[in-house]
Enzyme design. Structure first.
Site, PDB file in Angstrom:
ATOM      1  N   ASN A 183     -10.199  13.148  12.720  1.00  0.00           N
ATOM      2  CA  ASN A 183     -11.405  12.769  12.057  1.00  0.00           C
ATOM      3  C   ASN A 183     -11.097  11.912  10.975  1.00  0.00           C
ATOM      4  OD1 ASN A 183     -13.938  12.273  10.793  1.00  0.00           O
ATOM      5  ND2 ASN A 183     -14.126  14.345  10.174  1.00  0.00           N
ATOM      6  N   TRP A 184     -11.193  10.392  11.037  1.00  0.00           N
ATOM      7  CA  TRP A 184     -10.765   9.527  10.129  1.00  0.00           C
ATOM      8  C   TRP A 184     -11.764   9.467   8.903  1.00  0.00           C
ATOM      9  CZ3 TRP A 184      -9.153   4.839  13.525  1.00  0.00           C
ATOM     10  CH2 TRP A 184      -8.011   5.158  14.317  1.00  0.00           C
ATOM     11  N   LYS A 185     -12.664  10.070   9.099  1.00  0.00           N
ATOM     12  CA  LYS A 185     -14.163  10.191   8.030  1.00  0.00           C
ATOM     13  C   LYS A 185     -14.373   8.496   7.585  1.00  0.00           C
ATOM     14  CE  LYS A 185     -12.541  14.698   6.625  1.00  0.00           C
ATOM     15  NZ  LYS A 185     -12.649  15.588   5.648  1.00  0.00           N
ATOM     16  N   HIS A 195     -20.831  18.233  10.425  1.00  0.00           N
ATOM     17  CA  HIS A 195     -19.611  18.249   9.400  1.00  0.00           C
ATOM     18  C   HIS A 195     -19.927  18.658   8.110  1.00  0.00           C
ATOM     19  CE1 HIS A 195     -15.935  17.211   7.343  1.00  0.00           C
ATOM     20  NE2 HIS A 195     -15.352  17.431   8.392  1.00  0.00           N
ATOM     21  N   GLU A 233     -19.281  17.923   5.491  1.00  0.00           N
ATOM     22  CA  GLU A 233     -19.584  16.572   4.396  1.00  0.00           C
ATOM     23  C   GLU A 233     -20.852  16.320   4.776  1.00  0.00           C
ATOM     24  OE1 GLU A 233     -16.050  14.463   5.453  1.00  0.00           O
ATOM     25  OE2 GLU A 233     -15.184  16.168   4.199  1.00  0.00           O
ATOM     26  N   GLU A 247     -14.218  25.058  10.012  1.00  0.00           N
ATOM     27  CA  GLU A 247     -13.743  24.368   8.910  1.00  0.00           C
ATOM     28  C   GLU A 247     -14.053  24.918   7.667  1.00  0.00           C
ATOM     29  OE1 GLU A 247     -12.377  20.041  10.021  1.00  0.00           O
ATOM     30  OE2 GLU A 247     -14.443  20.008   9.423  1.00  0.00           O
ATOM     31  N   GLY A 285      -9.624  19.204   2.532  1.00  0.00           N
ATOM     32  CA  GLY A 285      -8.866  17.990   1.585  1.00  0.00           C
ATOM     33  C   GLY A 285      -8.390  18.524   0.410  1.00  0.00           C
ATOM     34  N   SER A 331      -7.013  21.119   6.034  1.00  0.00           N
ATOM     35  CA  SER A 331      -5.574  21.047   5.517  1.00  0.00           C
ATOM     36  C   SER A 331      -4.743  21.257   6.681  1.00  0.00           C
ATOM     37  CB  SER A 331      -5.389  21.858   4.154  1.00  0.00           C
ATOM     38  OG  SER A 331      -6.096  20.965   2.974  1.00  0.00           O
ATOM     39  N   GLY A 360      -8.207  15.968   9.262  1.00  0.00           N
ATOM     40  CA  GLY A 360      -8.666  14.841   8.491  1.00  0.00           C
ATOM     41  C   GLY A 360      -7.428  14.024   7.974  1.00  0.00           C
ATOM     42  N   GLY A 361      -7.012  14.455   6.765  1.00  0.00           N
ATOM     43  CA  GLY A 361      -6.085  13.398   6.147  1.00  0.00           C
ATOM     44  C   GLY A 361      -4.655  13.190   6.840  1.00  0.00           C
TER      45      GLY A 361
END
Ligand code: 13P
Length: 258
Positions: free
Chosen positions: A13-15, A100, A102, A172, A178, A218, A239-240
């Site tokens: 997921n590149w957000k 998600h 977020e 999640e 993150g 993470s 993610g990251g």
């Protein structure tokens, strides 16, 4: 991941990151870096909407699939700023993230809207990846299972058993996103087993055995192996670490074949 019925899935997921040039460079590096022929987990990248078409073009001939980060439940119309299921398919998507944390935290997503998006995704033939997870405050006040049960039942309201087969659930925990603090493999396994039992209760044992439940929060090259080795963890939503070809490929390669 010990059940051969469930092929593991690693999704990136590149957000709200990367523009066109960087997106194409990343997927080219990913496609080049995978072993050939590729026999590992299913791989999905989820770029921002603006990059979907160019990424789809760049992915031609590779085993990597494409997903959107959200979708609207209506087919078309006066919904400024929204993206329809057809838009996603037109841009080359096969999958879509729904709910998600977020979106729940910052954009007013609720279990009811997750349910509408999920139905629209299934109707359009997109594979929905529905995200659920508790906050730190909820975990610390022993509400984790209650929250997950409410989110899952709310998301799946009114769905038929057959619909559930294609579904992917992403657990999640919000406190792990993150933060560099992943759930331990044991913590995650315990929750995944709870979700699978809940699915069995809401549909059937057979369906629950087939639904993939992936972990996010993470995930890194150095923790994927132990996470993915858990019986009810069927891959990861990253993610990251999905923004670097090197780390994402290491994560992909850290998952054993289903
Ligand atoms: P991180 O891997 O950066 O913690 O993000 C997880 C996530 O939210 C994926 O959807």
């Amino acid at each position: 991941m010990t059940n051969p019925q469930r092929r593991p899935l690693i999704a990136g997921n590149w957000k709200m990151n990367l523009c066109l040039k960087g997106s194409v460079a990343l997927v080219r590096a990913l496609a080049d870096g995978l072993s050939k022929p590729f026999e590992g987990p299913e791989i999905l990248v989820v770029p921002p909407f603006t990059a979907l078409s160019v990424v789809s073009e760049a992915l031609k001939g590779s085993p990597i699939q494409l997903g959107g980060q959200n979708l609207h439940w209506e087919e078309k119309g006066a919904f400024t700023g929204e993206i329809s299921p057809e838009h996603l398919k037109d841009a080359g998507c096969t999958h879509v993230l729904i709910g998600h944390s977020e979106r729940r935290q910052y954009f007013g997503e609720t279990d009811a809207t997750v349910n509408k998006r999920l139905k629209a995704a299934l109707k359009a033939g997109l594979v929905p990846v529905v995200c659920i997870g508790e906050t730190l405050a909820e975990r610390e006040s022993q509400k984790t299972y209650r929250v997950l049960e409410t989110q899952t039942t709310g998301a799946l309201q009114g769905l038929q058993a057959a619909d559930l087969k294609t579904l992917v659930i992403a657990y999640e925990p919000v406190w792990a996103i993150g933060t560099g603090k992943n759930a331990t493999p044991e913590q995650a396994q315990e929750v995944h087993l709870f979700i699978r039992k809940l699915l069995a209760h809401l549909s059937s044992e057979t369906i629950a055995r087939e639904v993939r439940i992936i972990y996010g929060g993470s995930v890194k090259p150095d923790n994927i192996e132990l996470l993915a080795a858990q019986e009810d963890i069927d891959g990861a939503l990253v993610g990251g670490a999905s923004l670097s070809a090197e780390s994402f490929i290491k994560i992909v390669n850290g998952v054993k074949k289903g």
